[in-house]
Write an enzyme that holds these catalytic residues in place. Structure first.
Site, short mmCIF file in Angstrom:
data_model
loop_
_atom_site.label_atom_id
_atom_site.label_comp_id
_atom_site.label_asym_id
_atom_site.label_seq_id
_atom_site.Cartn_x
_atom_site.Cartn_y
_atom_site.Cartn_z
CD GLU A 154 23.48 -7.70 -28.01
OE1 GLU A 154 24.23 -6.79 -27.60
OE2 GLU A 154 23.11 -7.81 -29.20
CG PHE A 165 28.09 -10.89 -41.63
CD1 PHE A 165 29.00 -9.86 -41.36
CD2 PHE A 165 26.76 -10.69 -41.31
CE1 PHE A 165 28.56 -8.68 -40.80
CE2 PHE A 165 26.32 -9.50 -40.75
CZ PHE A 165 27.23 -8.49 -40.48
CD GLN A 166 26.32 -9.68 -37.19
OE1 GLN A 166 25.21 -10.19 -37.21
NE2 GLN A 166 26.54 -8.47 -36.72
CE LYS A 169 18.24 -15.82 -40.92
NZ LYS A 169 18.66 -14.56 -41.57
CG MET A 173 36.16 -1.53 -3.66
SD MET A 173 36.16 -1.58 -1.87
CE MET A 173 34.52 -2.18 -1.51
C1 LIG Z 1 33.50 -5.56 -3.71
C2 LIG Z 1 33.02 -6.85 -3.12
C3 LIG Z 1 33.22 -7.11 -1.78
C4 LIG Z 1 32.74 -8.27 -1.19
N1 LIG Z 1 32.86 -8.43 0.16
C5 LIG Z 1 32.18 -9.44 0.76
C6 LIG Z 1 32.10 -9.54 2.18
O1 LIG Z 1 32.64 -8.72 2.92
N2 LIG Z 1 31.39 -10.56 2.71
C7 LIG Z 1 30.73 -11.48 1.94
O2 LIG Z 1 30.06 -12.34 2.47
N3 LIG Z 1 30.83 -11.44 0.60
C8 LIG Z 1 31.51 -10.43 -0.01
N4 LIG Z 1 31.53 -10.37 -1.38
C9 LIG Z 1 30.90 -11.45 -2.16
C10 LIG Z 1 31.84 -12.62 -2.35
O3 LIG Z 1 32.74 -12.32 -3.38
C11 LIG Z 1 31.06 -13.91 -2.71
O4 LIG Z 1 30.25 -13.69 -3.82
C12 LIG Z 1 30.16 -14.39 -1.60
O5 LIG Z 1 30.80 -14.32 -0.36
C13 LIG Z 1 29.75 -15.83 -1.86
O6 LIG Z 1 28.60 -16.11 -1.16
P1 LIG Z 1 28.21 -17.59 -0.75
O7 LIG Z 1 29.33 -18.27 -0.04
O8 LIG Z 1 26.92 -17.48 -0.05
O9 LIG Z 1 28.11 -18.40 -2.10
P2 LIG Z 1 27.22 -18.37 -3.40
O10 LIG Z 1 28.06 -17.86 -4.49
O11 LIG Z 1 25.88 -17.79 -3.22
O12 LIG Z 1 27.13 -19.93 -3.61
C14 LIG Z 1 26.11 -20.68 -3.05
C15 LIG Z 1 26.61 -22.02 -2.54
O13 LIG Z 1 25.45 -22.76 -2.16
C16 LIG Z 1 25.36 -23.94 -2.94
N5 LIG Z 1 23.97 -24.13 -3.30
C17 LIG Z 1 23.27 -23.61 -4.34
N6 LIG Z 1 22.01 -24.05 -4.33
C18 LIG Z 1 21.90 -24.87 -3.27
C19 LIG Z 1 20.83 -25.64 -2.73
N7 LIG Z 1 19.61 -25.64 -3.28
N8 LIG Z 1 21.08 -26.38 -1.64
C20 LIG Z 1 22.31 -26.41 -1.07
N9 LIG Z 1 23.35 -25.70 -1.53
C21 LIG Z 1 23.14 -24.94 -2.61
C22 LIG Z 1 26.25 -23.75 -4.13
O14 LIG Z 1 26.72 -25.00 -4.58
C23 LIG Z 1 27.34 -22.84 -3.57
O15 LIG Z 1 28.36 -23.60 -2.97
C24 LIG Z 1 32.07 -9.23 -1.99
C25 LIG Z 1 31.91 -9.00 -3.34
C26 LIG Z 1 32.35 -7.81 -3.92
C27 LIG Z 1 32.12 -7.59 -5.37
C1 LIG Z 2 33.33 -4.28 -15.00
C2 LIG Z 2 34.24 -3.98 -13.88
N1 LIG Z 2 35.41 -3.31 -14.11
C3 LIG Z 2 36.23 -3.01 -13.07
C4 LIG Z 2 35.94 -3.38 -11.81
C5 LIG Z 2 36.88 -3.07 -10.65
N2 LIG Z 2 36.19 -2.18 -9.68
C6 LIG Z 2 35.66 -2.64 -8.55
S1 LIG Z 2 34.87 -1.46 -7.65
C7 LIG Z 2 35.30 -0.27 -8.78
C8 LIG Z 2 34.89 1.14 -8.59
C9 LIG Z 2 33.42 1.36 -8.54
O1 LIG Z 2 33.16 2.73 -8.47
P1 LIG Z 2 31.72 3.28 -8.17
O2 LIG Z 2 30.73 2.60 -9.02
O3 LIG Z 2 31.75 4.77 -8.25
O4 LIG Z 2 31.45 2.78 -6.69
P2 LIG Z 2 32.09 3.30 -5.30
O5 LIG Z 2 33.14 2.31 -4.93
O6 LIG Z 2 32.62 4.67 -5.51
O7 LIG Z 2 30.94 3.27 -4.37
C10 LIG Z 2 36.05 -0.83 -9.83
C11 LIG Z 2 36.59 -0.07 -10.96
C12 LIG Z 2 34.73 -4.12 -11.62
N3 LIG Z 2 34.37 -4.59 -10.42
N4 LIG Z 2 33.91 -4.36 -12.66
#
Ligand SMILES: Cc1cc2nc3c(=O)[nH]c(=O)nc-3n(C[C@H](O)[C@H](O)[C@H](O)COP(=O)(O)OP(=O)(O)OC[C@H]3O[C@@H](n4cnc5c(N)ncnc54)[C@H](O)[C@@H]3O)c2cc1C
Ligand SMILES: Cc1ncc(C[n+]2csc(CCOP(=O)(O)OP(=O)(O)O)c2C)c(N)n1
Ligand SMILES: [Mg+2]
Lengths: 181, 588
Positions: free
Chosen positions: B52, B114-115, B164, B482
């Protein structure tokens, strides 16, 4: 209802001074709506000092939730907009911003004791204009309505006279004047 | 339209009435009546996933690449709990999604049947809204409201939990015409006086920058067009978050690249030193702001957002504008034009020359190697060899995700699907399935990590079943790269459980799934291997062996400001060890 959630701590920001606000939240009385409101507070780490809820318009299934909360001004703003974006919420009003609103709480205070203390208790009840709603040879139940501080004081006094049990409603509040929600 | 039918028929009818062509799901006891209806019709195509979670992420990919809501159908209990991760993911990233869950019969609810699980209780904090349907009379209205709530205002996931017995009960179905919600009516037009104030600020800006985000994508293609118009009219530099990539073309001269923790030097310094910041549909996430008290200390901030709770959440702004990006930008463009605004040209020139100085740092530069494939190189080549194609990219989570964001250049919105807010490993493969179903003729690539891809690998079987030629391009460094990078920065390089000792043979695995496997280990063989991947018309697992210990730079260490970036070319082992102080260590 009195609940304390631990104050939000951020290592990166000096905490702004906290303010106490009374919010009125008008909601559609659908199942789970109270869980949504409470879950919002616990999930986001906001404080609830007091919470009361009851249906206020039975025909329209509309309830009014009164919440007293404390937080920095930016947090209070967040709380209001987070509440407003819950789907079943009609309106959020900050009664603290609109000037001194009327706030009342009701408490039922049971005092268990014998002898002289009972006389003193009745005297105090009179001074506080408190209703006696139940009496036995060993107990009284007082009904007090007033401001939270008043009720606190009354309870403290009673506690000095015997064993006390308390049930409180939490705060109900409404703005003064002709304007409504 | 009004007609009598069973609850199960109503579900399928409502999906059709809302224009749903694809449904992702997995059957079970509590949804059998609905599955029986699906069997007997051809309006809605059902895609059978293998878990899922896969259904949920596939629906997200479908939604993000089309702008339409993604729809799922799962059973009660474990079916519902398995979709909690995608729901949370969609909530964090504002993805419209409608999930229908089966529930035990109404008279059994609360008996530990169940479930049975408390689906509305479990999903309350991870949905925009949810409903338990207790009466057949409420079902049509709730189904229509579900689509309305998921897709309007700030989009998000919703759950409709249907017992259901309700699925079997007959009732009167009414179509979705004129559904007016009692309480939920988000505002789309921005306040004109606030927009005036914003345009005024912009006209007098000396060091302006556009900071745009996922909200531009949410708002639709018109928002991206208007953004381009406004950016070009003003001549201001523009950066975007991870979620907003593609809203503005990456090939444009005014584009500074992504900002934030792994953003470019020029984007982050422009943010730090600007005097007017125009935030368009972004939410001042901690990956962007870094240390809050060091975040863009001298700027006036304008913030356009449809959700008032995004405004003044962590960063106080000067001109808040509540409204939809496209609506507000339309007014801004009009006002800018009608009042014949020209930005202060002299100041702009100085600002741009400062920015060009930062650009000259080439913060994305890395050491190429002849013996091993650098992961950055792999993404660069992938981009170069697919840029003239109709391509969509999804990712998993980790270093590879950041390299994809840095090195793949997007010119159009809705082409980039990634899990930003929740950072869900395992997102990219099923998301690619959803994208491919929505865009059958297009090239869909999941830029994956070796660890992430194993989390939802079973969906390769779904791809095989439906002949979906998705390309899973694994940057295989054999590490949770990472995590390893953070252990190097924070924990004395003690690599506790971040090495995958027993990775499967991805080529054989591809074979086992009836898909096509490719392995590449040499830089000079990479182009041909990518060529093969593109030309094969089947699902592909591409095992791209890359340098194991490469780090992702630039990086703003946790707890630091934008002007304290670590740059790849300059950083020493000592810098790495000392990069994060004790307060920063508490942050993620
Ligand atoms: C490993 C990792 C590293 C990351 N590193 C970075 C990084 O270096 N830089 C980076 O930028 N991000 C990074 N992120 C992502 C970060 O965590 C956030 O998800 C991201 O920065 C949020 O983007 P955003 O501010 O555009 O918001 P979003 O989450 O896209 O939110 C959108 C915003 O717009 C508003 N909105 C929605 N629809 C509308 C509309 N129609 N009109 C007006 N407003 C609207 C919402 O209310 C909300 O406030 C990383 C994520 C991971 C997993
Ligand atoms: C479901 C979930 N569990 C744990 C993490 C924490 N986490 C962030 S990045 C990462 C490693 C990812 O490894 P890989 O897919 O090999 O990517 P790489 O960083 O090596 O490019 C982990 C464990 C996560 N983001 N999501
Ligand atoms: Mg890896």
């Amino acid at each position: 209802m009195l609940m304390k959630v631990e104050e939000k701590k951020s290592p990166m920001r000096a905490p702004d001074p906290s303010e106490k606000h009374t919010l009125s939240v008008v909601v559609d009385n659908e199942p789970g709506v109270l869980a949504r409101v409470i879950g919002l507070f616990s999930g986001r780490g906001y404080n609830i000092d007091s919470l009361t809820v009851s249906e206020t318009q039975h025909d329209k299934h509309v309830s009014r939730i009164t919440i007293v909360t404390t937080g920095a001004p930016m947090v209070i703003e967040q709380i209001k907009s987070q509440l407003a974006r819950l789907v079943p919420v009609h309106r959020v009003a900050d009664l603290t911003v609109g000037g001194a609103a009327i706030e009342r709480e009701l408490a039922l205070v049971k005092l268990i004791g014998r002898g002289e203390a009972r006389v003193e208790a009745l005297r105090l009840a009179q001074a506080f204009a408190v209703k006696t709603v139940d009496a036995t040879l060993e107990s009284f139940v007082f009904e007090i309505t007033g401001l939270t501080d008043e009720i606190d004081r009354f309870i403290d006094l009673m506690a000095a006279l015997g064993k006390v049990e308390v049930s409180r409603t939490g705060i109900a509040a409404i703005a003064r004047g002709a304007e409504g929600l | 339209m009004t007609r009598e039918m069973t609850g199960a028929e109503m579900v399928v009818q409502a999906l059709a009435d809302h224009g749903v062509d694809t449904l992702f799901g997995y059957p079970g006891g509590a949804v059998l009546p609905i599955y029986d209806e699906i069997f007997q019709q051809e309006k809605v195509r059902h895609i059978l996933v293998r878990h899922e979670q896969g259904a949920g992420h596939a629906a997200e990919g479908y939604a993000r690449s089309t702008g339409k809501p993604g729809v799922c159908l799962v059973t009660s209990g474990p079916g519902a709990t398995n979709i909690v991760t995608p729901l949370t993911d969609a909530l964090m990233d504002s993805i419209p999604m409608v999930v229908i869950t089966g529930q035990v019969a109404t008279h059994l609810i609360g008996n530990d049947a169940f479930q049975e699980c408390d689906t509305v209780g479990i999903t309350r904090p991870c949905t925009k809204h949810n409903w338990l349907v207790k009466r057949i009379e409420d079902l049509p209205r709730i189904l229509h409201e579900a689509f309305y709530v998921a897709t309007s205002g700030r989009p998000g996931p919703v759950v409709v939990d249907i017992p259901k017995d309700i699925q079997f009960t007959r009732g009167v179905y009414t179509g979705p015409k004129n559904v007016v919600h009692k309480t939920y009516r988000p505002k789309v037009k921005g306040d004109l006086s606030a927009i005036h104030a914003a345009v005024e600020l912009m006209a007098h800006a000396k060091r302006p920058v556009f900071y745009t985000g996922g909200g531009v994508i949410n708002s639709g293609p018109a928002a991206s067009q208007l953004l381009r118009e406004l950016v070009r009219l003003t001549g201001f530099p523009i950066t975007s978050t991870l979620m907003g990539l593609g809203a503005f073309p990456a090939s444009d001269r005014q584009w500074l690249g992504m900002l934030g923790m792994h953003g470019t030097y020029e984007a982050n310094l422009a943010m730090h030193d600007c005097d007017v910041m125009i935030c368009v549909g972004a939410r001042f996430d901690d990956r962007i702001t870094g240390r809050l008290d060091a975040f863009s200390p001298n700027s006036k901030k304008i913030h356009i957002d449809i959700d008032p709770s995004s405004i003044n959440k962590t960063v106080k702004v000067d001109v808040p504008i509540v409204g939809d990006v496209a609506h507000v930008l339309e007014d801004m463009v009009r006002l800018w034009r009608s009042e014949a605004h020209v930005a202060d040209r002299k100041a702009q020139e100085r600002w741009w020359s400062e920015i060009d100085g930062w650009r000259a740092k080439k913060s994305l530069a890395y050491q190429r190697r002849r013996d091993v494939i650098m992961p950055q190189y792999a993404v660069e080549r992938l981009y170069a060899l697919t840029r003239d194609k109709d391509v969509y990219v999804t990712t998993e989570v980790g270093q590879h995700q950041m390299w994809a964001a840095q090195f793949f250049k997007f010119e159009e919105p809705n082409r980039w699907m990634t899990s930003g807010g929740l950072g869900t490993m395992g997102y990219g493969l099923p998301a690619a399935i959803g994208v491919q179903l929505a865009h059958p003729g297009s090239l869909v690539v999941d830029i994956a990590g070796d660890a992430s891809v194993l989390m939802t690998m079973q969906e390769m079987s779904t791809a095989a079943q439906y002949d979906l030629p998705i390309k899973i391009f694994i940057l295989n460094n054999q590490y949770m790269g990472m995590v390893r990078q953070w252990q190097q920065l924070l924990h004395g390089n003690r690599l506790s459980h971040s090495y995958t000792e027993a990775l499967p043979d991805f080529v054989k695995l591809a074979d086992a799934y009836g898909c096509h496997g490719i392995r590449c280990e040499k830089p000079d063989e990479l182009d041909d291997a990518i060529g093969e991947m593109i030309s094969v018309k089947r699902p592909v697992l591409f095992d791209c062996r890359v340098a194991n210990l490469a780090n992702c730079f630039p990086m703003i260490p946790s707890g630091k400001g934008h002007n304290e970036m670590l740059l790849g070319e300059e950083v020493t082992d000592e810098d790495l060890a000392d990069a994060i102080d004790d307060a920063g260590k508490m942050l993620v």
